[in-house]
Write a protein that holds these residues in place. Structure first.
Motif, PDB file in Angstrom:
ATOM      1  N   PHE A  15       0.600  -1.230   0.057  1.00  0.00           N
ATOM      2  CA  PHE A  15      -0.031   0.214   0.052  1.00  0.00           C
ATOM      3  C   PHE A  15       0.777   1.256   0.020  1.00  0.00           C
ATOM      4  N   LEU A  16       1.775   1.406   0.809  1.00  0.00           N
ATOM      5  CA  LEU A  16       2.852   2.602   0.796  1.00  0.00           C
ATOM      6  C   LEU A  16       3.577   2.841  -0.251  1.00  0.00           C
ATOM      7  N   MET A  17       3.921   1.344  -0.991  1.00  0.00           N
ATOM      8  CA  MET A  17       4.791   1.700  -2.278  1.00  0.00           C
ATOM      9  C   MET A  17       3.670   2.102  -3.526  1.00  0.00           C
ATOM     10  N   ILE A  18       2.439   1.984  -3.367  1.00  0.00           N
ATOM     11  CA  ILE A  18       1.525   2.208  -4.363  1.00  0.00           C
ATOM     12  C   ILE A  18       1.177   3.909  -3.930  1.00  0.00           C
ATOM     13  N   LYS A  19       0.910   4.214  -2.865  1.00  0.00           N
ATOM     14  CA  LYS A  19       0.520   5.369  -2.538  1.00  0.00           C
ATOM     15  C   LYS A  19       1.743   6.553  -2.764  1.00  0.00           C
ATOM     16  N   PHE A  20       2.839   6.257  -2.055  1.00  0.00           N
ATOM     17  CA  PHE A  20       3.946   7.116  -2.066  1.00  0.00           C
ATOM     18  C   PHE A  20       5.322   6.770  -3.187  1.00  0.00           C
ATOM     19  N   GLY A  21       5.296   5.594  -3.746  1.00  0.00           N
ATOM     20  CA  GLY A  21       6.271   5.028  -4.609  1.00  0.00           C
ATOM     21  C   GLY A  21       5.899   5.258  -6.086  1.00  0.00           C
ATOM     22  N   LYS A  22       4.706   5.545  -6.211  1.00  0.00           N
ATOM     23  CA  LYS A  22       4.328   5.603  -7.711  1.00  0.00           C
ATOM     24  C   LYS A  22       4.258   4.309  -8.382  1.00  0.00           C
ATOM     25  N   GLN A  23       3.880   3.388  -7.614  1.00  0.00           N
ATOM     26  CA  GLN A  23       3.730   1.983  -8.172  1.00  0.00           C
ATOM     27  C   GLN A  23       2.264   1.700  -8.523  1.00  0.00           C
ATOM     28  N   LYS A  24       2.359   0.693  -9.548  1.00  0.00           N
ATOM     29  CA  LYS A  24       0.776   0.553 -10.031  1.00  0.00           C
ATOM     30  C   LYS A  24       0.346  -0.573  -8.963  1.00  0.00           C
ATOM     31  N   PRO A  25      -1.050  -0.763  -8.912  1.00  0.00           N
ATOM     32  CA  PRO A  25      -1.578  -1.676  -7.578  1.00  0.00           C
ATOM     33  C   PRO A  25      -1.432  -2.842  -8.246  1.00  0.00           C
ATOM     34  N   VAL A  26      -1.755  -3.211  -9.567  1.00  0.00           N
ATOM     35  CA  VAL A  26      -1.995  -4.460  -9.998  1.00  0.00           C
ATOM     36  C   VAL A  26      -0.638  -5.610  -9.624  1.00  0.00           C
ATOM     37  N   PRO A  27       0.500  -4.742 -10.431  1.00  0.00           N
ATOM     38  CA  PRO A  27       1.765  -5.769 -10.122  1.00  0.00           C
ATOM     39  C   PRO A  27       2.096  -5.726  -8.602  1.00  0.00           C
TER      40      PRO A  27
END
Length: 74
Positions: A15-27
């Protein structure tokens, strides 16, 4: 052995990587699920042991390096 706190920790990191790290949720979700499935197979414990060994060796090397720096400063 997979426990609920471990799964929650993995999901929290994702969750933190998606929210703050600009990662896409599906991968990220796919990676968490693959990790949980892999850890619950017979291959899980040797992988965990290898990661634990690597972390212990890295910490020993870092501590040795810090001790050397401390000796040079003193």
């Amino acid at each position: 052995m997979i426990t609920v706190p471990l799964v929650l920790l993995m999901l929290g990191i994702a969750f933190l990587m998606i929210k703050f790290g600009k990662q896409k949720p599906v991968p990220m979700v796919f990676g968490v699920l693959v990790g949980v499935v892999l850890a619950s197979t017979p291959a899980g414990p040797p992988i965990a042991d290898g990661i634990e060994w690597f972390c212990q060796e890295a910490l020993k090397a870092a501590q040795a390096g810090l001790n050397e720096v401390g000796k040079k400063v003193a």
